[in-house]
Scaffold this active site. Structure first.
Site, PDB file in Angstrom:
ATOM      1  N   ASP A 105      58.894  94.289 124.423  1.00 17.48           N
ATOM      2  CA  ASP A 105      58.942  92.925 123.900  1.00 17.48           C
ATOM      3  C   ASP A 105      58.248  92.047 124.930  1.00 17.48           C
ATOM      4  O   ASP A 105      58.774  91.840 126.031  1.00 17.48           O
ATOM      5  CB  ASP A 105      60.393  92.497 123.691  1.00 17.48           C
ATOM      6  N   TYR A 195      49.295  77.101 116.230  1.00 16.56           N
ATOM      7  CA  TYR A 195      48.684  78.412 116.473  1.00 16.56           C
ATOM      8  C   TYR A 195      47.402  78.254 117.291  1.00 16.56           C
ATOM      9  O   TYR A 195      47.199  78.951 118.289  1.00 16.56           O
ATOM     10  CB  TYR A 195      48.390  79.108 115.145  1.00 16.56           C
ATOM     11  N   LYS A 199      46.294  79.681 121.076  1.00 21.17           N
ATOM     12  CA  LYS A 199      45.127  80.527 121.313  1.00 21.17           C
ATOM     13  C   LYS A 199      44.110  79.834 122.229  1.00 21.17           C
ATOM     14  O   LYS A 199      43.441  80.491 123.030  1.00 21.17           O
ATOM     15  CB  LYS A 199      44.480  80.923 119.990  1.00 21.17           C
TER      16      LYS A 199
END
Length: 336
Positions: A105, A195, A199
């Protein structure tokens, strides 16, 4: 014979699963030097002796130097080992000698530390940071927890994974780090603000690292993907166009979001790449002696990306992206 050790995160599905299968199942390294559709083999496109490192030369040989001279071991990791059966089915009997599956994880420092200890060779030659999640919808509808999860996985998960393996690579003065990135890392996409923010952060991280890593004969490469036919779109968190979360929004934003969802559907229908085509770009980065900082899986979005350089104030890009996403819906509205 020393094995080349590759560790990949996010292997339960999509690109991570496909890359693990391709590497682990191909004992003869048939992927070496292969070309993606419409292109030339990497040996013909890039010089095997030149790289943007100090002095313009690279001391790291191609991977592998000759067929049959390297063996390879893939550590395919995933957060939930209950999802490993699909991976095992894909590689069939090959996994006994070329594939190990680990629980990892990327948001859990203890899980990362445990994974490092489970790599029996006590080194990783190629690290592929592929784990990632998406979030789509009007910014007003994104909960704090959803936004935090995006940054925990996409940003801090990537940082933590690199931190775990970077010291060993530096000591050996050898290693490659491959990052699954996105066109959303280079251009702001409507209704993907959080998002894209995550990034964009990874782009800055890797660009900064690349300047230092050339002193250690290391390379970091961002694979800039467009739409890909994987489960990523189905699995990302997104606001339902008819859901309760949007009911408090103004009508114009709701209408724009509806248009964007239609744009997404047509985009994936018309230009989405097959996973195999995208994997070729990853394999080129793994094989190349001196891979570039960025490799693009598609040229479809390049005109929009280039606008950010030709028009630095951003106004041309904003207009062009608005037209790209919403022009079809506006044209329909004009005809109504």
């Amino acid at each position: 014979m020393e094995k080349t050790v590759v560790l990949i995160t996010g292997c339960s599905s999509g690109i991570g699963l496909g890359l693990a299968v391709r590497l682990a199942s191909d004992a003869s390294r048939r992927f070496k030097g292969t070309a993606r559709s419409g292109g030339l083999p990497w040996r013909q496109r890039r010089s095997p002796t030149k790289c943007p490192g100090a002095g313009g030369h690279c001391n790291q040989p191609p991977f592998p130097p000759k067929p049959g001279t390297h063996s390879l071991l893939v550590y395919a990791t995933m957060r939930n080992l209950a999802k490993k059966e699909r991976l095992l089915e894909c590689v069939q009997s090959c996994h006994t000698s070329t594939l190990e599956i680990l629980q990892l994880d990327v948001t859990d420092p203890l899980s990362l530390a445990a994974a490092v200890q489970q790599v029996q060779e006590q080194r990783v030659d190629v690290l592929v940071c592929n784990a990632g999640v998406g979030l789509m919808g009007p910014l007003e509808t994104c909960s704090y927890q959803a936004m935090k999860n995006i940054f925990d996985v996409n940003v801090f998960g990537t940082i933590g994974t690199i931190q775990a393996f970077l010291p060993g690579m530096k000591r050996r003065k050898a290693g490659k780090i491959i990052i699954s990135s996105s066109v959303g890392a280079l251009q702001g996409i409507p209704f993907n603000a959080v998002y894209c923010a995550s990034k964009f952060a990874v782009e800055g991280l890797c660009e900064s690292l690349a300047v230092i890593l050339q002193q250690f004969n290391m390379h970091i490469t961002l694979i800039e993907c467009g739409p890909v036919n994987t489960s990523f779109l189905a699995n990302l968190q997104r606001s339902d166009a008819e859901g309760s979360a949007l009911q408090g929004l103004d009508p114009q934003t709701r209408a724009l979001y509806s248009q964007y969802l239609q744009h997404c559907q047509s985009l994936f229908r018309d230009v989405a790449q097959d996973t195999e085509e995208v994997l070729q770009v990853f394999l080129e980065a793994i094989c190349a002696p001196c891979p570039p900082l960025r490799s693009f899986t598609t040229q479809v979005f390049m005109p929009l990306t280039q606008l950010k350089l030709t028009s630095p104030d951003g106004s041309e890009y904003v207009r062009a992206m608005h037209k790209f996403v919403f022009s079809a819906g506006e044209a329909q509205g004009d005809r109504a």
